[in-house]
Design a protein around this motif. Structure first.
Motif, PDB file in Angstrom:
ATOM      1  N   MET A   1      67.095  10.370 141.586  1.00 39.64           N
ATOM      2  CA  MET A   1      68.081   9.382 141.151  1.00 39.64           C
ATOM      3  C   MET A   1      68.377   9.561 139.668  1.00 39.64           C
ATOM      4  O   MET A   1      67.580  10.143 138.932  1.00 39.64           O
ATOM      5  CB  MET A   1      67.562   7.964 141.419  1.00 39.64           C
ATOM      6  CG  MET A   1      67.317   7.653 142.882  1.00 39.64           C
ATOM      7  SD  MET A   1      66.764   5.953 143.176  1.00 39.64           S
ATOM      8  CE  MET A   1      68.276   5.041 142.848  1.00 39.64           C
ATOM      9  N   ARG A   2      69.518   9.032 139.245  1.00 44.55           N
ATOM     10  CA  ARG A   2      69.937   9.155 137.844  1.00 44.55           C
ATOM     11  C   ARG A   2      69.811   7.810 137.143  1.00 44.55           C
ATOM     12  O   ARG A   2      70.258   6.787 137.655  1.00 44.55           O
ATOM     13  CB  ARG A   2      71.387   9.631 137.734  1.00 44.55           C
ATOM     14  CG  ARG A   2      71.603  11.081 138.094  1.00 44.55           C
ATOM     15  CD  ARG A   2      72.864  11.622 137.409  1.00 44.55           C
ATOM     16  NE  ARG A   2      72.717  11.650 135.965  1.00 44.55           N
ATOM     17  CZ  ARG A   2      73.340  10.821 135.121  1.00 44.55           C
ATOM     18  NH1 ARG A   2      74.141   9.875 135.578  1.00 44.55           N
ATOM     19  NH2 ARG A   2      73.151  10.928 133.825  1.00 44.55           N
ATOM     20  N   PHE A   3      69.213   7.842 135.946  1.00 52.75           N
ATOM     21  CA  PHE A   3      69.024   6.632 135.174  1.00 52.75           C
ATOM     22  C   PHE A   3      69.489   6.841 133.739  1.00 52.75           C
ATOM     23  O   PHE A   3      69.274   7.911 133.157  1.00 52.75           O
ATOM     24  CB  PHE A   3      67.539   6.225 135.154  1.00 52.75           C
ATOM     25  CG  PHE A   3      66.995   5.900 136.508  1.00 52.75           C
ATOM     26  CD1 PHE A   3      67.130   4.631 137.041  1.00 52.75           C
ATOM     27  CD2 PHE A   3      66.364   6.869 137.261  1.00 52.75           C
ATOM     28  CE1 PHE A   3      66.647   4.327 138.292  1.00 52.75           C
ATOM     29  CE2 PHE A   3      65.872   6.585 138.528  1.00 52.75           C
ATOM     30  CZ  PHE A   3      66.012   5.303 139.044  1.00 52.75           C
ATOM     31  N   VAL A   4      70.126   5.804 133.206  1.00 51.91           N
ATOM     32  CA  VAL A   4      70.485   5.780 131.787  1.00 51.91           C
ATOM     33  C   VAL A   4      69.676   4.664 131.141  1.00 51.91           C
ATOM     34  O   VAL A   4      69.700   3.520 131.612  1.00 51.91           O
ATOM     35  CB  VAL A   4      71.994   5.532 131.583  1.00 51.91           C
ATOM     36  CG1 VAL A   4      72.304   5.363 130.090  1.00 51.91           C
ATOM     37  CG2 VAL A   4      72.801   6.683 132.169  1.00 51.91           C
ATOM     38  N   ILE A   5      68.958   5.004 130.089  1.00 49.46           N
ATOM     39  CA  ILE A   5      68.142   4.025 129.377  1.00 49.46           C
ATOM     40  C   ILE A   5      68.684   3.859 127.972  1.00 49.46           C
ATOM     41  O   ILE A   5      68.820   4.837 127.228  1.00 49.46           O
ATOM     42  CB  ILE A   5      66.664   4.458 129.330  1.00 49.46           C
ATOM     43  CG1 ILE A   5      66.093   4.464 130.742  1.00 49.46           C
ATOM     44  CG2 ILE A   5      65.858   3.537 128.422  1.00 49.46           C
ATOM     45  CD1 ILE A   5      64.659   4.942 130.817  1.00 49.46           C
ATOM     46  N   ILE A   6      69.009   2.623 127.630  1.00 50.43           N
ATOM     47  CA  ILE A   6      69.496   2.322 126.285  1.00 50.43           C
ATOM     48  C   ILE A   6      68.293   1.972 125.420  1.00 50.43           C
ATOM     49  O   ILE A   6      67.588   0.998 125.670  1.00 50.43           O
ATOM     50  CB  ILE A   6      70.476   1.125 126.293  1.00 50.43           C
ATOM     51  CG1 ILE A   6      71.463   1.214 127.466  1.00 50.43           C
ATOM     52  CG2 ILE A   6      71.204   1.042 124.947  1.00 50.43           C
ATOM     53  CD1 ILE A   6      72.257   2.465 127.518  1.00 50.43           C
ATOM     54  N   GLY A   7      68.053   2.776 124.407  1.00 54.42           N
ATOM     55  CA  GLY A   7      66.923   2.554 123.522  1.00 54.42           C
ATOM     56  C   GLY A   7      65.810   3.558 123.784  1.00 54.42           C
ATOM     57  O   GLY A   7      65.283   3.633 124.894  1.00 54.42           O
ATOM     58  N   ALA A   8      65.458   4.329 122.750  1.00 48.60           N
ATOM     59  CA  ALA A   8      64.374   5.305 122.866  1.00 48.60           C
ATOM     60  C   ALA A   8      63.186   4.886 122.021  1.00 48.60           C
ATOM     61  O   ALA A   8      62.468   5.722 121.474  1.00 48.60           O
ATOM     62  CB  ALA A   8      64.855   6.700 122.463  1.00 48.60           C
ATOM     63  N   GLY A   9      62.998   3.566 121.915  1.00 49.52           N
ATOM     64  CA  GLY A   9      61.830   3.048 121.224  1.00 49.52           C
ATOM     65  C   GLY A   9      60.629   3.043 122.143  1.00 49.52           C
ATOM     66  O   GLY A   9      60.572   3.766 123.139  1.00 49.52           O
TER      67      GLY A   9
END
Length: 238
Positions: A1-9
């Motif tokens: 599945m494809r995921f977009v995550i906002i924030g690389a903290g």
């Protein structure tokens, strides 16, 4: 599945690592140069930009993503990103940190699929450990387990029960409980369960559909579909 995550903290990067280890395709969105560099050093695909801007999310592939996790420490960015993702038909998970903002953003709970509270859940785990409880810190949870926050509906079989009367499947545990619009706490046996109350549950993936039927009142078909989404979710807290 494809995921977009906002924030690389801390939260976003950990979620990305877990998803990637399970074989999923993960794209991170981050505007802080140091975090962009760190994520790229870990071989993540990173879009350098503001996650609350639609063109940035489109560059990250929101149109083809299965889910978007808005996991920055900025609640306004998270909410805006969730609304954009919702417009594109993605499952949305929104992070909230500050307890005093919870009541405000509870109004928009219907706009996102899940609201998560990493710091609060971590504090609950620490408190439980200090008191001699048996629930381990969330960072130590096995990868076959999922932590979900569920809201009781009118049709939930447990509506009207007390916590002491609640019986979950063997591979499921209650981590926290909150009355409608109240903070999450470790529950006591005499707490009543009513519409709008929230339960944070630790459960094995195979038990999630049964747990959702019991606590939310979903049909078997709904529960299986939603449990499947949670099982591929964003870092285990949703």
């Amino acid at each position: 599945m494809r995921f977009v995550i906002i924030g690389a903290g801390r939260v976003g990067l950990r979620a990305g690592r877990v998803l990637r280890e399970e074989g999923h395709d993960v794209t991170l969105v981050e505007c802080a140069e140091r975090r962009v560099r760190r994520a790229r050093n870990e071989s993540f695909t990173v879009i350098d930009g503001d996650g609350s801007r639609e063109e940035v999310l489109e560059a990250a592939g929101v149109e083809s993503a299965d889910a978007v996790g808005a996991l920055t420490s900025d609640i306004n960015v998270n909410f805006t990103a969730s609304m954009i993702a919702n417009h594109h038909g993605c499952r949305t998970v929104m992070r909230i940190d500050e307890a005093y903002r919870e009541e405000i953003y509870r109004k928009y709970a219907d706009e996102v699929d899940e609201v998560i509270y990493p710091e609060r859940l971590g504090a609950i785990g620490a408190k439980n450990a200090l008191l001699g409880g048996t629930i381990r810190a969330i960072a130590d949870v096995a990868p076959n387990l999922q932590i979900v926050e569920l809201t009781i509906r009118n049709e939930a079989p447990v509506n009207g029960y007390t916590m002491g009367e609640l019986e979950l499947p063997a591979n499921a545990r209650i981590l926290a409980f909150g009355k409608r619009d109240q903070p999450l706490e470790i529950p006591t046996e005499d707490e009543s369960l009513e519409k709008g109350d929230r339960l944070v549950v630790l459960a094995a993936f195979e038990e999630l559909s049964n747990v959702r039927q019991l606590l939310v009142g979903e049909s078997p078909t709904e529960a299986i579909a939603n449990a499947g989404k949670a099982g591929t979710g964003t870092g285990g807290v949703n």
